[in-house]
Enzyme design. Structure first.
Site, PDB file in Angstrom:
ATOM      1  N   TYR A   1      -1.459  -0.159  10.181  1.00 20.24           N
ATOM      2  CA  TYR A   1      -1.620  -0.727   8.840  1.00 20.24           C
ATOM      3  C   TYR A   1      -0.447  -0.328   7.950  1.00 20.24           C
ATOM      4  O   TYR A   1       0.125  -1.165   7.243  1.00 20.24           O
ATOM      5  CB  TYR A   1      -2.934  -0.237   8.234  1.00 20.24           C
ATOM      6  CG  TYR A   1      -3.150  -0.625   6.788  1.00 20.24           C
ATOM      7  CD1 TYR A   1      -3.571  -1.905   6.446  1.00 20.24           C
ATOM      8  CD2 TYR A   1      -2.943   0.294   5.755  1.00 20.24           C
ATOM      9  CE1 TYR A   1      -3.769  -2.265   5.122  1.00 20.24           C
ATOM     10  CE2 TYR A   1      -3.149  -0.057   4.428  1.00 20.24           C
ATOM     11  CZ  TYR A   1      -3.563  -1.335   4.122  1.00 20.24           C
ATOM     12  OH  TYR A   1      -3.763  -1.689   2.807  1.00 20.24           O
TER      13      TYR A   1
ATOM     14  N   SER B   1       0.856  -1.191   0.000  1.00 16.40           N
ATOM     15  CA  SER B   1       0.000   0.000   0.000  1.00 16.40           C
ATOM     16  C   SER B   1       0.887   1.233   0.000  1.00 16.40           C
ATOM     17  O   SER B   1       1.982   1.219   0.575  1.00 16.40           O
ATOM     18  CB  SER B   1      -0.897   0.021   1.243  1.00 16.40           C
ATOM     19  OG  SER B   1      -1.545   1.270   1.381  1.00 16.40           O
TER      20      SER B   1
END
Length: 244
Positions: A153, A139
């Site tokens: 995250y 990501s």
């Protein structure tokens, strides 16, 4: 691609788009899902309509026994050609100071431990076969940090980036490539899961291309990385983020 591809987290979002993109090219796919059985069955049906075989396996990628069961199911479809390490989770937006240890542990178990366990099973098959590809879905949060939203995250995806580089250097001599993709603001359910379903629209003006991305756009990058067209690409991660 000559063989089967395992896709983790293939029932929704980017994972489902990858399954469909592979199916459109005639590649057999074995994919995992955690809880959304009906969505997984719909993806299987879509793949079959495209003319190939797809098998859905309920599996928690953070559990070694589940991962072994997933790859055993893939073995029944034929030799493994690749793995797409896509399964991951994100929790509600929160500053670091308020993050609960249980949340952090679970997120790291799924996003990091799960990626390692699946990569191990793939490498155990690909190295003796003399080739294949592992694609790790990271990501842009790994680079941007996720401040005020989900630093845990972001940190987990930075670990995935390190896995991509390190594993690529280990298995490259055996002909196995390890690469990654870093999606940016992509329209999937992940934003709703973090508590802000309209996040892509809110941040779209910050993207140089002026819009959020689609799961299919990420899937096309994944399929390219899996293919022989990317035969000299390894140990690196491709941003699919509209320039953000």
């Amino acid at each position: 691609m000559d063989g089967t591809v395992v896709v983790t987290g293939g029932s929704r979002g980017i994972g489902a788009a990858v399954v469909r993109a592979l199916a459109a090219r005639g590649t057999p796919v074995c994919f995992s899902y955690a809880t959304h059985r009906e969505a997984a069955e719909a993806v299987v049906a879509q793949a079959e309509e495209l003319g190939t075989t797809a098998v859905a396996v309920r599996a928690d990628v953070a559990e070694e026994a589940d991962v072994r069961r997933l790859f055993a199911a893939a073995d029944r479809l034929g030799p493994l050609a690749g793995l797409v390490n896509n399964a991951g989770q994100v929790a509600a937006q929160s500053p670091v100071v308020d993050l609960e240890p249980a949340r952090i542990r679970r997120l790291l178990d799924v996003n990091v431990l799960g990626a390692f366990l699946c990569a191990q099973e793939a490498v155990r098959r690909l190295v003796p076969a003399g080739g294949g590809t592992v694609v790790n879905v990271s990501s842009r949060a790994a680079v941007l940090g996720g401040a005020g939203e989900y630093v845990d995250y972001a940190a987990s995806k930075a670990a995935v980036d390190a896995l991509t580089v390190g594993l690529a250097r280990e298995v490259g001599p055996a002909g196995v490539r390890v690469v990654g993709v870093r999606p940016g603001l992509i329209r999937t359910d992940i934003h709703a899961g973090a508590g802000e379903p309209g996040r892509v629209e809110r941040l779209a003006p910050t993207v140089p291309l002026g819009r959020g991305g689609e799961a299919d756009e990420v899937a096309e990058a994944v399929v390219w990385l899996l293919s022989e067209a990317a035969s000299y690409v390894t140990g690196t991660t491709l941003d699919v983020s509209g320039g953000r």
